[in-house]
Design a protein around this motif. Sequence first.
Motif, PDB file in Angstrom:
ATOM      1  N   TRP A  98       0.814  -1.214   0.000  1.00 38.17           N
ATOM      2  CA  TRP A  98       0.000   0.000   0.000  1.00 38.17           C
ATOM      3  C   TRP A  98       0.862   1.286   0.000  1.00 38.17           C
ATOM      4  CZ3 TRP A  98      -5.272  -0.309  -0.324  1.00 38.17           C
ATOM      5  CH2 TRP A  98      -5.845  -1.574  -0.097  1.00 38.17           C
ATOM      6  N   PHE A  99       2.052   1.184   0.600  1.00 36.61           N
ATOM      7  CA  PHE A  99       2.889   2.386   0.771  1.00 36.61           C
ATOM      8  C   PHE A  99       4.324   2.107   0.276  1.00 36.61           C
ATOM      9  CE2 PHE A  99      -0.213   2.184   4.233  1.00 36.61           C
ATOM     10  CZ  PHE A  99      -0.912   3.350   4.015  1.00 36.61           C
ATOM     11  N   ASN A 100       5.002   3.182  -0.004  1.00 35.70           N
ATOM     12  CA  ASN A 100       6.416   3.110  -0.408  1.00 35.70           C
ATOM     13  C   ASN A 100       7.276   3.126   0.853  1.00 35.70           C
ATOM     14  OD1 ASN A 100       8.893   3.163  -1.667  1.00 35.70           O
ATOM     15  ND2 ASN A 100       8.641   5.204  -2.543  1.00 35.70           N
ATOM     16  N   VAL A 143      11.624   7.875  13.302  1.00 33.91           N
ATOM     17  CA  VAL A 143      10.382   7.996  14.070  1.00 33.91           C
ATOM     18  C   VAL A 143       9.361   8.869  13.315  1.00 33.91           C
ATOM     19  CG1 VAL A 143       9.360   8.946  16.177  1.00 33.91           C
ATOM     20  CG2 VAL A 143      11.396   7.533  16.313  1.00 33.91           C
ATOM     21  N   LYS A 144       9.856   9.988  12.777  1.00 34.19           N
ATOM     22  CA  LYS A 144       8.964  10.870  12.007  1.00 34.19           C
ATOM     23  C   LYS A 144       8.385  10.155  10.775  1.00 34.19           C
ATOM     24  CE  LYS A 144      11.203  15.188  13.436  1.00 34.19           C
ATOM     25  NZ  LYS A 144      11.958  16.387  12.996  1.00 34.19           N
ATOM     26  N   GLN A 145       9.235   9.347  10.114  1.00 30.77           N
ATOM     27  CA  GLN A 145       8.753   8.610   8.943  1.00 30.77           C
ATOM     28  C   GLN A 145       7.632   7.630   9.331  1.00 30.77           C
ATOM     29  OE1 GLN A 145      12.131   6.824   7.010  1.00 30.77           O
ATOM     30  NE2 GLN A 145      12.966   8.792   6.311  1.00 30.77           N
ATOM     31  N   TYR A 146       7.855   6.906  10.471  1.00 26.10           N
ATOM     32  CA  TYR A 146       6.811   5.994  10.915  1.00 26.10           C
ATOM     33  C   TYR A 146       5.543   6.748  11.331  1.00 26.10           C
ATOM     34  CZ  TYR A 146       9.221   1.522  10.754  1.00 26.10           C
ATOM     35  OH  TYR A 146       9.835   0.388  10.315  1.00 26.10           O
ATOM     36  N   GLN A 147       5.710   7.933  11.915  1.00 27.81           N
ATOM     37  CA  GLN A 147       4.517   8.725  12.270  1.00 27.81           C
ATOM     38  C   GLN A 147       3.738   9.159  11.015  1.00 27.81           C
ATOM     39  OE1 GLN A 147       6.182  11.900  14.644  1.00 27.81           O
ATOM     40  NE2 GLN A 147       6.092  10.699  16.552  1.00 27.81           N
ATOM     41  N   LYS A 150      -0.086   8.127   9.999  1.00 29.90           N
ATOM     42  CA  LYS A 150      -1.144   9.059   9.579  1.00 29.90           C
ATOM     43  C   LYS A 150      -1.777   8.633   8.248  1.00 29.90           C
ATOM     44  CE  LYS A 150       0.590  13.176  11.981  1.00 29.90           C
ATOM     45  NZ  LYS A 150       1.114  14.556  11.796  1.00 29.90           N
ATOM     46  N   LYS A 151      -0.939   8.190   7.321  1.00 33.37           N
ATOM     47  CA  LYS A 151      -1.465   7.728   6.028  1.00 33.37           C
ATOM     48  C   LYS A 151      -2.423   6.541   6.214  1.00 33.37           C
ATOM     49  CE  LYS A 151       2.367   9.238   3.092  1.00 33.37           C
ATOM     50  NZ  LYS A 151       3.438   8.795   2.166  1.00 33.37           N
ATOM     51  N   LYS A 152      -2.031   5.621   7.102  1.00 29.74           N
ATOM     52  CA  LYS A 152      -2.890   4.486   7.346  1.00 29.74           C
ATOM     53  C   LYS A 152      -4.219   4.915   7.966  1.00 29.74           C
ATOM     54  CE  LYS A 152       0.767   1.019   7.731  1.00 29.74           C
ATOM     55  NZ  LYS A 152       1.395  -0.013   8.587  1.00 29.74           N
ATOM     56  N   ILE A 153      -4.129   5.898   8.882  1.00 25.75           N
ATOM     57  CA  ILE A 153      -5.365   6.414   9.480  1.00 25.75           C
ATOM     58  C   ILE A 153      -6.248   7.044   8.408  1.00 25.75           C
ATOM     59  CG2 ILE A 153      -6.302   8.142  11.050  1.00 25.75           C
ATOM     60  CD1 ILE A 153      -5.272   5.672  12.446  1.00 25.75           C
ATOM     61  N   HIS A 200     -10.004   6.037   7.330  1.00 28.01           N
ATOM     62  CA  HIS A 200     -11.135   6.967   7.232  1.00 28.01           C
ATOM     63  C   HIS A 200     -11.754   6.963   5.833  1.00 28.01           C
ATOM     64  CE1 HIS A 200      -9.464   9.466  10.848  1.00 28.01           C
ATOM     65  NE2 HIS A 200     -10.029   8.297  11.223  1.00 28.01           N
ATOM     66  N   LEU A 201     -10.882   6.936   4.827  1.00 26.56           N
ATOM     67  CA  LEU A 201     -11.374   6.918   3.452  1.00 26.56           C
ATOM     68  C   LEU A 201     -12.167   5.629   3.173  1.00 26.56           C
ATOM     69  CD1 LEU A 201     -11.491   8.224   0.665  1.00 26.56           C
ATOM     70  CD2 LEU A 201      -9.337   7.057   0.111  1.00 26.56           C
ATOM     71  N   ALA A 202     -11.647   4.501   3.671  1.00 28.00           N
ATOM     72  CA  ALA A 202     -12.348   3.232   3.478  1.00 28.00           C
ATOM     73  C   ALA A 202     -13.718   3.249   4.162  1.00 28.00           C
ATOM     74  CB  ALA A 202     -11.503   2.078   3.984  1.00 28.00           C
TER      75      ALA A 202
END
Length: 552
Positions: free
Chosen positions: A72-74, A119-123, A127-130, A134-136
């Motif tokens: 789903w993500f890069n 840590v910032k990248q994982y945060q 957020k993208k997953k959240i 929400h979109l789903a």
Amino acid sequence: MILIISAAHIISVFTTFDSHIENIKIIDNLTSLKISTTGLLYASQYHPQDLPTLIQQIDTQLANEPLFQSSWFNTQQINQTNQKLANQWAEIHSTIDQLRFTETEVLLPAFYDSLDNIVKQYQVLAKKKIHIIHLAEFISFLITMMIGVTLYLYSKKQIVQPIKQLLKNVQAIKAHQFDLPYPYPSNEIGVLSQGIKDTSSELDHLISTMQKQVSEQTVALEKANQTIEFLYSISQQLSTVKLTSPILYNALNALARQANLDKLCLELNNGTFINSEHGCAGIDQRMRSIPIIINGKPFGFLNYVLKQGARDQYALIESFTGLVARALYQEEHSLQAQKILLMEERNIIARELHDSIAQSLSFLNIQCTLLHRQVDHSQQQAQQTIGNIEEAVSDAYIQLRSLLSTFRLSVTESNFKEALLTMIKTLQKQTAAPITIKQFESYFYTDASQHIHLLQIVREAIINAIKHSQCSHIEISCIITDQHKVWISIIDDGQGIVNNSEKDNHYGLSIMKQRADELGATLSFNSLIQGTEVKLIFPYKKSILNQGAEND
């Protein structure tokens, strides 16, 4: 579809949420690693003896951070940062093992920055997953709402409205209204609607058929009632009064109207024709005949012609002929009864005359004969007086015997011609001159009293011809003129009327004239070149048929 979407939504949410939780754990682990790195920096400056423990702890934490892969993500940048972090730690670990703490202090800030960066990248990834969750959820809600609206519109159009229409149709069918619109949705309700429509059509057909049959039966019953009333009325007309031509004429007209006939007439065996107001059916090729017969005795025929396109009401016409036959039979039976009563009364009178006056006249005749012998022949005046008395008594006795013969005349035949033939056969024994009927109307008939008067007049004329005319032939004729007059003539070829005929037949001629007056007839005695004619003329319909009115 809702179940599939819900299941896909739940699976995606759970999967994404588990991954999100995993990321949070990684972030927590990295945060702990940052704290451990700060402790390592502090221990390298002030407590070198704690370094092995901290190094072991950091090794353990770094060992739990594998490369992250996602479709789903890069995650390439995260993996590169993880690789860089692992390399930096290996270098720091080497400097600590070689006790080069100064280099360690230089490398630790860069390692700390790498930890902060990852840590910032994982945060960001969390957020993208959240956002995806929400979109789903929004897409699932939107699709579910669209499906719900579609189901609502579909159920309203394909289920609710057809059911309401079917309920209205059921109520209308209960009120016997069958011409109704029916819904035809492409589902089970459409099949049910078609079934209700077929049932409604069948009910409509059955009710229409029953109503038609009831209407036809009502019409048939009304016609039958009219027919019964008509036959009852005709029966009353034919049985309550004396049967005459006007009555039969009116009955025929009523039958022609009731049975829708074009022509109608009555043809009796005695030669009588009675036409309705529509004319005679005897000259029409379409004529149909029904015999008028009762108890095996025929009286004639009823001839009729149907109107064009009319239905033949044979049963009604046959019933009518039965009533006419019964009326004719009763009329004939009544005439016979009247004649029998009349003859019985005449026989009683004849017997009384024979037992009283006839015996007295015989006694007087014998006494005159004895007186004539006892009186001296020289007393011519007395002899003449006795002779006159004897002649008068003899003449009275002859007249009485003739009257007795008249009273005892037996008339067993209801038809005048047949009765006349019977009487001629009896009188023929008294003379050698043939007595014949020259001309006779076959349809001439009489009632009881007229029957007797006519026979007595004819009998008296024949007896006078036998006794006084010395004829060799006697002819009898009975004709009906165009003026509806009856001519009855008795002609002999004898010596004709002589001067003493009036005297000799004084009583006979007087009785004949008296009978003619009772008939309303004209009686005449005419001398011919050879012989005498006794002629009786009277109106046919008025006197003989007792019609009282013309029906032409």
